[in-house]
Design a protein around this motif. Structure first.
Motif, PDB file in Angstrom:
ATOM      1  N   ALA A   1       0.860  -1.193   0.000  1.00 56.33           N
ATOM      2  CA  ALA A   1       0.000   0.000   0.000  1.00 56.33           C
ATOM      3  C   ALA A   1       0.892   1.237   0.000  1.00 56.33           C
ATOM      4  O   ALA A   1       0.810   2.089   0.894  1.00 56.33           O
ATOM      5  N   ALA A   2       1.763   1.350  -1.003  1.00 56.27           N
ATOM      6  CA  ALA A   2       2.647   2.508  -1.195  1.00 56.27           C
ATOM      7  C   ALA A   2       3.616   2.704  -0.032  1.00 56.27           C
ATOM      8  O   ALA A   2       4.077   3.819   0.206  1.00 56.27           O
ATOM      9  N   SER A   3       3.962   1.646   0.678  1.00 55.51           N
ATOM     10  CA  SER A   3       4.850   1.797   1.833  1.00 55.51           C
ATOM     11  C   SER A   3       6.269   2.192   1.420  1.00 55.51           C
ATOM     12  O   SER A   3       6.933   2.955   2.123  1.00 55.51           O
ATOM     13  N   THR A   4       6.750   1.687   0.283  1.00 59.59           N
ATOM     14  CA  THR A   4       8.095   2.052  -0.165  1.00 59.59           C
ATOM     15  C   THR A   4       8.178   3.545  -0.458  1.00 59.59           C
ATOM     16  O   THR A   4       9.126   4.226  -0.053  1.00 59.59           O
ATOM     17  N   SER A   5       7.182   4.057  -1.165  1.00 62.77           N
ATOM     18  CA  SER A   5       7.188   5.478  -1.526  1.00 62.77           C
ATOM     19  C   SER A   5       7.206   6.360  -0.293  1.00 62.77           C
ATOM     20  O   SER A   5       7.970   7.335  -0.215  1.00 62.77           O
TER      21      SER A   5
ATOM     22  N   MET B   1      -1.210   6.675   8.335  1.00 61.14           N
ATOM     23  CA  MET B   1      -1.128   5.368   7.706  1.00 61.14           C
ATOM     24  C   MET B   1      -1.799   5.460   6.345  1.00 61.14           C
ATOM     25  O   MET B   1      -2.566   6.395   6.084  1.00 61.14           O
ATOM     26  N   VAL B   2      -1.485   4.532   5.464  1.00 61.10           N
ATOM     27  CA  VAL B   2      -2.073   4.479   4.124  1.00 61.10           C
ATOM     28  C   VAL B   2      -2.754   3.125   3.980  1.00 61.10           C
ATOM     29  O   VAL B   2      -2.127   2.084   4.209  1.00 61.10           O
ATOM     30  N   VAL B   3      -4.030   3.135   3.612  1.00 58.08           N
ATOM     31  CA  VAL B   3      -4.784   1.892   3.474  1.00 58.08           C
ATOM     32  C   VAL B   3      -5.172   1.683   2.019  1.00 58.08           C
ATOM     33  O   VAL B   3      -5.153   2.617   1.205  1.00 58.08           O
TER      34      VAL B   3
ATOM     35  N   SER C   1      -4.618   6.206  18.021  1.00 60.99           N
ATOM     36  CA  SER C   1      -5.371   6.992  17.043  1.00 60.99           C
ATOM     37  C   SER C   1      -4.425   7.601  16.015  1.00 60.99           C
ATOM     38  O   SER C   1      -3.336   8.068  16.345  1.00 60.99           O
ATOM     39  N   TYR C   2      -4.841   7.568  14.761  1.00 56.76           N
ATOM     40  CA  TYR C   2      -4.104   8.186  13.653  1.00 56.76           C
ATOM     41  C   TYR C   2      -4.858   9.430  13.207  1.00 56.76           C
ATOM     42  O   TYR C   2      -6.060   9.381  12.953  1.00 56.76           O
ATOM     43  N   GLN C   3      -4.124  10.558  13.097  1.00 58.57           N
ATOM     44  CA  GLN C   3      -4.788  11.785  12.628  1.00 58.57           C
ATOM     45  C   GLN C   3      -5.038  11.763  11.133  1.00 58.57           C
ATOM     46  O   GLN C   3      -5.933  12.437  10.646  1.00 58.57           O
ATOM     47  N   PHE C   4      -4.245  10.965  10.396  1.00 61.35           N
ATOM     48  CA  PHE C   4      -4.371  10.945   8.936  1.00 61.35           C
ATOM     49  C   PHE C   4      -4.411   9.497   8.458  1.00 61.35           C
ATOM     50  O   PHE C   4      -3.532   8.698   8.787  1.00 61.35           O
ATOM     51  N   VAL C   5      -5.458   9.190   7.699  1.00 62.56           N
ATOM     52  CA  VAL C   5      -5.621   7.876   7.074  1.00 62.56           C
ATOM     53  C   VAL C   5      -5.775   8.121   5.572  1.00 62.56           C
ATOM     54  O   VAL C   5      -6.854   8.493   5.099  1.00 62.56           O
TER      55      VAL C   5
ATOM     56  N   ASP D   1      -6.575   7.034  -3.975  1.00 60.95           N
ATOM     57  CA  ASP D   1      -6.505   8.459  -4.304  1.00 60.95           C
ATOM     58  C   ASP D   1      -5.210   9.053  -3.758  1.00 60.95           C
ATOM     59  O   ASP D   1      -5.183  10.192  -3.287  1.00 60.95           O
ATOM     60  N   ILE D   2      -4.147   8.248  -3.847  1.00 60.11           N
ATOM     61  CA  ILE D   2      -2.918   8.616  -3.164  1.00 60.11           C
ATOM     62  C   ILE D   2      -2.234   9.824  -3.802  1.00 60.11           C
ATOM     63  O   ILE D   2      -1.567  10.595  -3.101  1.00 60.11           O
ATOM     64  N   ASN D   3      -2.389  10.030  -5.090  1.00 60.20           N
ATOM     65  CA  ASN D   3      -1.738  11.184  -5.724  1.00 60.20           C
ATOM     66  C   ASN D   3      -2.248  12.494  -5.140  1.00 60.20           C
ATOM     67  O   ASN D   3      -1.472  13.362  -4.735  1.00 60.20           O
ATOM     68  N   ARG D   4      -3.562  12.640  -5.081  1.00 61.96           N
ATOM     69  CA  ARG D   4      -4.136  13.888  -4.572  1.00 61.96           C
ATOM     70  C   ARG D   4      -3.947  13.996  -3.066  1.00 61.96           C
ATOM     71  O   ARG D   4      -3.464  15.024  -2.556  1.00 61.96           O
TER      72      ARG D   4
END
Length: 529
Positions: A281-285, A335-337, A446-450, A455-458
């Motif tokens: 889920a884009a972890s490398t980037s 985190m990125v899901v 708790s994560y403030q940003f998920v 829509d990872i580019n935007r």
């Protein structure tokens, strides 16, 4: 009177004699218990190679024990020789391309010589032992399942087509401890991060204040509003998982059982950023982005053989989810899901399809095939074990697998349906398909940003703007899926599964679907029935 005195003396003497006998019996019992306890401790803690052989090889099953020990010794010798062959091959061939995954064969491997004669002789000896002693018995590999105890490897989050980093070779893991404990590299003196290191304008409070100063109709404010909605939804869903409802913010919730010691969170203590990398889920980037923010990554690093794993280990500590809430309280946590089923398919295509990654084939892939493929009934269990070892040896050697008639090579697996069955029934989940609920424990901290992978580019650009790092870094996209993830591609794989199997997957990832607002509908429509 004198008779009474004599009788009393005799009685007292008899009582004392009885008491002495009781004391002697107690002392003997205690001595026996001490001896037995000592023997037990010796047998438990003494290395197996020094234990008395008669204790291991006695009884009606001694022949099975002998065969098992012989097979294990041959297997260990074979693996050590193959490991040495791989090391010598690494010395003779050019340096690995930047972006190769763990034990991924290069095109040049097709021209490599076959395994050394020593390894072949060991294989022959192993075959003779198996055919001579256990022709009709179950082969030891027939009971091959996943590891009984979960071993947390450093996560492999480099896709097959990633063009920037060079991975650690699995044969080198654990051998050179000095290489792991390297001195922390110096920051790049020409980077913005080095010049403004520790500046208060990057504190979480300052970032929040700056973002809220933007106009209410700006894209950044809209992004923040959406993130607040997602975090509130997470809190509500997490309260629903608990009985009775518990305030996530006021009470500490323990991570899932067995994962308290798993270190999943990356900490940048200088810039006060905490990141939970979800692999595939884009972890490398985003890991490279953190290195770039910290001043440890240059844009021209993709032209060099930079070992991303080693660099991250030196720069950013990884903490456990259990310690996360306390250590990240004053940090920006994100985190990125990704849709759970799309991530699962990406994991299969990158790690297991056509046995393209030798490390993952030998760790999981051949077991997936052995446990869930239908083999001809005339093939015995011992024959299956030898056929499995034949394919395994070729995959490890990095040579083409051309074995007509071998059911492990036709097709060279695992197939997607076999992979899914393993995921559903495995005792332990690998980090590449572990649920978000278990891996990042969003109900524990708790994560403030998920951010959403779809829509990872935007969203990535907006998050970098929120961090006030737009002048230093830009949104990168290092992992485009080969062939894309269109509906046709998705259905070509999920079409192998029955509706019942997909529903079992939905149940496994149910919490992820609820927490992060994903739906399985289009995948159910692809079911074979």
């Amino acid at each position: 009177m004198e008779n009474m005195k004599i009788f009393s003396q005799k009685t007292n003497l008899r009582d004392k004699q009885v008491e002495m006998k009781i004391l002697r019996l107690r002392f003997r019992s205690l001595s026996i218990l001490c001896v037995l306890g000592t023997l037990t401790l010796v047998l438990v803690y003494l290395p197996p190679s020094y234990r008395p052989s008669q204790l291991l090889l006695s009884g009606p099953d001694s022949s099975l024990v002998v065969k098992s020990l012989q097979d294990q010794e041959i297997e260990d010798n074979l693996e050590s020789i193959i490991a040495r062959e791989n090391e010598f091959a690494d010395i003779q061939v050019p340096a690995a391309r930047v972006g190769q995954d763990e034990a991924e064969p290069d095109n040049a491997h097709q021209n490599e010589p076959p395994p050394a004669p020593v390894a072949e002789s060991i294989r022959a000896n192993k075959t003779s032992i198996q055919t001579g002693q256990a022709a009709e018995e179950d082969h030891p590999l027939s009971d091959a399942n996943e590891h009984d105890s979960y071993v947390q490897d450093y996560p492999d989050y480099t896709p097959a087509n990633f063009i920037e980093v060079m991975k650690d070779q699995p044969s080198q893991k654990g051998k050179d401890k000095q290489s792991v404990k390297k001195k922390k590299p110096a920051r790049l003196k020409n980077s913005f991060a080095f010049e403004r290191l520790g500046s208060p304008i990057y504190s979480p409070e300052a970032l929040r204040l700056r973002a809220m100063s933007f106009p209410s109709n700006s894209t950044l404010r809209a992004f923040i509003a959406e993130q607040e909605r997602r975090t509130q939804h997470l809190k509500t869903e997490c309260n629903g998982f608990l009985s009775p409802a518990t305030d996530v913010e006021s009470k500490g919730l323990a991570p899932p059982p067995g994962l308290a010691g798993v270190h999943n969170l990356l900490l940048d203590r200088t810039n006060n950023i905490a990141y939970c990398p979800i692999y595939k889920a884009a972890s490398t980037s985003w890991t490279i982005t953190l290195l770039e923010i910290g001043g440890y990554w240059r844009k021209d690093h993709h032209k060099k053989n930079i070992n991303l794993q080693s660099l991250v280990r030196q720069v950013y500590p990884k903490i456990s989810n259990f310690a996360g809430p306390a250590l990240t309280r004053s940090m920006t946590r994100f985190m990125v899901v990704r849709h759970p089923f799309e991530r699962l398919l990406s994991c299969y295509r990158d790690k297991f399809e056509q046995a393209k990654k030798a490390f993952y084939y030998t760790r999981y892939g051949d077991k997936m095939v052995r446990n869930y493929r239908k083999f001809p009934p005339h093939i015995t269990s011992s024959q299956l074990g030898m056929l499995q070892e034949q394919v395994r040896a070729k995959v490890l050697a990095g040579v083409p697998v051309h074995l007509p008639g071998n059911p492990f090579a036709e097709p060279l697996g695992p197939m997607f349906s076999e992979f899914v069955q393993y995921v559903l029934h495995a005792k332990h989940d690998d980090e590449h398909w572990r649920t978000y609920f278990d891996h990042c424990t969003p109900c524990h901290m708790s994560y403030q940003f998920v951010l959403r992978f779809e829509d990872i580019n935007r969203e990535g650009k907006e998050f970098i703007e929120y961090l006030n790092r737009t002048s230093q870094v830009e949104m990168r996209w290092e992992n485009p899926t080969q062939g894309g993830s269109t509906n046709d591609v998705i259905c070509s794989y999920y079409g192998e599964l029955s509706r019942k199997t997909i529903q079992e997957l939905v149940k496994k990832y149910e919490k992820d679907f609820n927490l992060f607002e994903y739906k399985p509908d289009k995948y159910l429509e692809c079911a074979s029935d």
